[in-house]
Design an enzyme around this catalytic site. Structure first.
Site, PDB file in Angstrom:
ATOM      1  NE  ARG A  58      -2.179   1.780   3.345  1.00 56.25           N
ATOM      2  CZ  ARG A  58      -2.422   1.708   4.648  1.00 56.25           C
ATOM      3  NH1 ARG A  58      -3.370   0.932   5.093  1.00 56.25           N
ATOM      4  NH2 ARG A  58      -1.724   2.417   5.510  1.00 56.25           N
ATOM      5  CB  ILE A  85      -6.607   3.208   5.255  1.00 51.99           C
ATOM      6  CG1 ILE A  85      -7.898   2.801   5.951  1.00 51.99           C
ATOM      7  CG2 ILE A  85      -5.663   3.950   6.201  1.00 51.99           C
ATOM      8  CD1 ILE A  85      -7.757   2.233   7.311  1.00 51.99           C
ATOM      9  CG  LEU A  86      -5.177   8.379   1.330  1.00 52.88           C
ATOM     10  CD1 LEU A  86      -5.355   9.876   1.201  1.00 52.88           C
ATOM     11  CD2 LEU A  86      -4.307   7.835   0.221  1.00 52.88           C
ATOM     12  CG  ASN A 100     -12.947  12.064   4.045  1.00 54.95           C
ATOM     13  OD1 ASN A 100     -13.230  11.676   2.906  1.00 54.95           O
ATOM     14  ND2 ASN A 100     -13.362  11.431   5.129  1.00 54.95           N
ATOM     15  CG  HIS A 102     -17.536  10.397   7.390  1.00 52.67           C
ATOM     16  ND1 HIS A 102     -17.118   9.165   6.931  1.00 52.67           N
ATOM     17  CD2 HIS A 102     -18.288  10.152   8.489  1.00 52.67           C
ATOM     18  CE1 HIS A 102     -17.587   8.223   7.732  1.00 52.67           C
ATOM     19  NE2 HIS A 102     -18.306   8.787   8.682  1.00 52.67           N
ATOM     20  CG  ASP A 134      -6.147  12.951  12.034  1.00 55.57           C
ATOM     21  OD1 ASP A 134      -6.739  11.958  11.554  1.00 55.57           O
ATOM     22  OD2 ASP A 134      -6.420  13.434  13.156  1.00 55.57           O
ATOM     23  N   GLY A 136      -5.731   9.151  11.516  1.00 54.79           N
ATOM     24  CA  GLY A 136      -6.817   8.289  11.980  1.00 54.79           C
ATOM     25  C   GLY A 136      -7.886   8.123  10.912  1.00 54.79           C
ATOM     26  CG  ASP A 138     -13.896   8.920   8.550  1.00 53.65           C
ATOM     27  OD1 ASP A 138     -13.404   9.439   7.533  1.00 53.65           O
ATOM     28  OD2 ASP A 138     -14.527   7.860   8.520  1.00 53.65           O
TER      29      ASP A 138
END
Ligand code: GRF
Length: 188
Positions: A58, A85-86, A100, A102, A134, A136, A138
């Site tokens: 990844r 996930i980034l 983002n 959400h 960041d 985490g 969301d």
């Protein structure tokens, strides 16, 4: 912009801020053939898929995607329906510059199927959040939120139908805020 799904939020940005307050310079996703990438190409925006199985891991994929997006001159990264996930290989390059959208009132219902989680919980008010990304899931600082009453008996489709217009309003607002902040030299 990173988007792997339907791309309705991308479309909202193309229809509002693009060519005005901001330029969408590139759209990347993890799924070849995603409608979001088709929408980008139709609007003359560079679009490319970075499927996970083409890279060793990844981190390698994230690094390649970050390099490609940076080469196109992106100053802000917008996540809308990028369901992976980034990792730091991407985020370190765009720290404090990735936002983002959400479909919940964070910090309630982070992660997958936020709308299902909210319905399962029996919430009476639902909403949408645009936040800085960041490390985490969301968890980053909230930039904008909007709420809607949940009608009795609403299912996923009904609630998502009520949240969509909020997403399509909030995301362009947040991008405008970021463009303005950049012009005046303040933070996003
Ligand atoms: C939106 O519901 C967004 O909140 C979530 O993924 C969905 C993307 O939809 N993160 P679209 O691809 O922009 O239509």
């Amino acid at each position: 912009m990173l988007a792997s799904g339907e791309g309705s939020n991308l479309q909202a940005l193309l229809d509002t801020v693009h060519g005005r307050e901001a330029e969408i310079v590139a759209v990347a996703g993890d799924r070849q053939g995603a409608r979001a990438l088709v929408r980008a190409r139709e609007a003359g925006v560079a679009a490319r898929a970075f499927p996970r199985d083409r890279y060793a891991d990844r981190a390698a994929r994230d690094a390649a995607m970050a390099a490609w997006v940076a080469e196109r001159g992106a100053e802000l990264v917008v996540l809308a329906g990028y369901m992976q996930i980034l990792g730091p290989a991407f985020l370190d390059r765009f720290r404090e510059r990735t936002i983002n959208v959400h479909p919940s009132l964070l910090p309630a219902f982070p992660g997958l199927d936020a709308v299902g989680q909210a319905l399962e919980h029996g919430v009476k008010v639902a909403g949408v959040t645009v936040h800085l990304v960041d490390d985490g899931v969301d968890t980053g600082p909230i930039l904008r939120q909007a709420a809607v009453d949940v009608p009795d008996g609403a299912d996923r489709d009904v609630l998502m139908g009520l949240l969509r217009p909020l997403e399509h309003r909030l995301l362009p607002e947040a991008v405008r805020d970021a463009a303005r902040a950049r012009a005046t030299g303040s933070a996003v």
